[in-house]
Enzyme design. Sequence first.
Site, PDB file in Angstrom:
ATOM      1  N   ASN A 120      16.885  -7.329   9.986  1.00 31.82           N
ATOM      2  CA  ASN A 120      17.226  -7.783  11.245  1.00 31.82           C
ATOM      3  C   ASN A 120      17.141  -7.482  12.469  1.00 31.82           C
ATOM      4  O   ASN A 120      16.765  -5.927  12.471  1.00 31.82           O
ATOM      5  CB  ASN A 120      18.928  -7.952  10.974  1.00 31.82           C
TER       6      ASN A 120
ATOM      7  N   GLU B 295      17.764  -7.129  16.447  1.00 31.09           N
ATOM      8  CA  GLU B 295      19.487  -7.984  17.224  1.00 31.09           C
ATOM      9  C   GLU B 295      19.090  -7.667  19.066  1.00 31.09           C
ATOM     10  O   GLU B 295      17.665  -7.651  19.464  1.00 31.09           O
ATOM     11  CB  GLU B 295      20.863  -7.034  17.301  1.00 31.09           C
ATOM     12  N   ASN B 296      19.745  -8.367  19.301  1.00 32.28           N
ATOM     13  CA  ASN B 296      19.743  -8.485  21.337  1.00 32.28           C
ATOM     14  C   ASN B 296      20.770  -8.685  21.904  1.00 32.28           C
ATOM     15  O   ASN B 296      22.276  -9.089  21.131  1.00 32.28           O
ATOM     16  CB  ASN B 296      18.860 -10.003  21.206  1.00 32.28           C
ATOM     17  N   ALA B 297      20.896  -7.991  23.517  1.00 32.02           N
ATOM     18  CA  ALA B 297      21.968  -7.882  24.187  1.00 32.02           C
ATOM     19  C   ALA B 297      22.224  -9.531  24.128  1.00 32.02           C
ATOM     20  O   ALA B 297      24.274  -9.701  24.269  1.00 32.02           O
ATOM     21  CB  ALA B 297      21.391  -7.330  24.636  1.00 32.02           C
TER      22      ALA B 297
ATOM     23  N   CYS C 250      18.243 -12.560  12.000  1.00 34.00           N
ATOM     24  CA  CYS C 250      18.392 -11.845  10.493  1.00 34.00           C
ATOM     25  C   CYS C 250      16.653 -11.842   9.758  1.00 34.00           C
ATOM     26  O   CYS C 250      15.836 -11.793   9.961  1.00 34.00           O
ATOM     27  CB  CYS C 250      18.994 -13.411   9.374  1.00 34.00           C
TER      28      CYS C 250
ATOM     29  N   GLU D  42      16.146 -11.914   6.574  1.00 36.21           N
ATOM     30  CA  GLU D  42      15.490 -12.639   5.625  1.00 36.21           C
ATOM     31  C   GLU D  42      14.516 -13.982   6.589  1.00 36.21           C
ATOM     32  O   GLU D  42      13.194 -14.261   6.209  1.00 36.21           O
ATOM     33  CB  GLU D  42      16.217 -13.800   4.899  1.00 36.21           C
TER      34      GLU D  42
ATOM     35  N   CYS E 232      22.758 -15.643   5.213  1.00 29.68           N
ATOM     36  CA  CYS E 232      23.092 -16.426   5.664  1.00 29.68           C
ATOM     37  C   CYS E 232      23.018 -17.942   5.798  1.00 29.68           C
ATOM     38  O   CYS E 232      22.182 -18.919   5.361  1.00 29.68           O
ATOM     39  CB  CYS E 232      23.308 -16.218   7.568  1.00 29.68           C
TER      40      CYS E 232
ATOM     41  N   CYS F  20      19.246 -18.686   7.040  1.00 34.10           N
ATOM     42  CA  CYS F  20      18.716 -18.559   6.352  1.00 34.10           C
ATOM     43  C   CYS F  20      18.996 -19.163   5.299  1.00 34.10           C
ATOM     44  O   CYS F  20      17.249 -19.150   4.898  1.00 34.10           O
ATOM     45  CB  CYS F  20      18.916 -16.473   5.729  1.00 34.10           C
TER      46      CYS F  20
HETATM   47  N1  THU Z   1      21.568 -10.778   9.115  1.00 35.44           N
HETATM   48  C1  THU Z   1      21.081 -10.750   8.168  1.00 35.44           C
HETATM   49  O1  THU Z   1      20.079 -10.492   8.235  1.00 35.44           O
HETATM   50  N2  THU Z   1      21.138 -11.464   6.906  1.00 35.44           N
HETATM   51  C2  THU Z   1      21.739 -12.595   6.731  1.00 35.44           C
HETATM   52  O2  THU Z   1      21.737 -13.808   5.906  1.00 35.44           O
HETATM   53  C3  THU Z   1      23.532 -12.041   7.297  1.00 35.44           C
HETATM   54  C4  THU Z   1      23.190 -11.005   8.592  1.00 35.44           C
HETATM   55  C5  THU Z   1      21.735  -9.707  10.384  1.00 35.44           C
HETATM   56  C6  THU Z   1      22.675 -10.594  11.446  1.00 35.44           C
HETATM   57  C7  THU Z   1      23.186  -9.672  12.388  1.00 35.44           C
HETATM   58  O3  THU Z   1      21.440  -8.869  12.962  1.00 35.44           O
HETATM   59  C8  THU Z   1      24.137  -8.434  11.185  1.00 35.44           C
HETATM   60  O4  THU Z   1      22.931  -8.842  10.109  1.00 35.44           O
HETATM   61  C9  THU Z   1      25.833  -8.863  11.172  1.00 35.44           C
HETATM   62  O5  THU Z   1      25.040 -10.078  11.096  1.00 35.44           O
END
Ligand code: THU
Length: 164
Positions: free
Chosen positions: A62, A64-66, A73, A75, A111, A114
């Site tokens: 995963n 992330e970003n500000a 994600c 996946e 999620c 994904c």
């Molecule tokens: N996240 C994933 O990488 N995969 C998923 O299927 C669910 C959520 C990540 C996204 C975010 O960076 C962190 O988990 C919290 O939601």
Amino acid sequence: MAHPLHLNITVEVTTEAELSSAEAATWQAARAATNHAYAPYSHFHVGAALLLDDGTIFRGTNQENAAFPSGLCAERTALFGLAASQPERHIIGMAVAARPAEGDFVAVSSCGACRQVMAEYEYRQKQAIPLLLQGPNGSIYRFQSLSDLLPFGFSADDLPAPKA
Ligand code: THU
């Protein structure tokens, strides 16, 4: 008359000791990939590993970003990264692992967004991709197909055929 429609999805509940060597390598790669997550906001580290037909493994984490929605994600970084750099490669297995930044692995599933992407890449290569996820109490769930996570999903088959 209304009647129930029973869906038939089989999930094998297994353990790491029972995995094949290729599955175990994929499982460990997903877990190791969590060390490369970029998750300064959620502090939730996710790793995904794609087993390719030559035995090599492609990883995603995963990112992330500000500006929160701009992140992605694990996946999808794995699937998009592979498709962008080596689109001809064939995926024969996938594993996903997740843990808090400071903590042990937890049982989570992918999620919804994904799941849609996972189903697309399986559809694209026209062959089911088994999936390993953490289950409860140290177990491992083995799904037979990525699209098992998305019953009643939407695919290219649902689009109208292009006009000649
Ligand atoms: N996240 C994933 O990488 N995969 C998923 O299927 C669910 C959520 C990540 C996204 C975010 O960076 C962190 O988990 C919290 O939601």
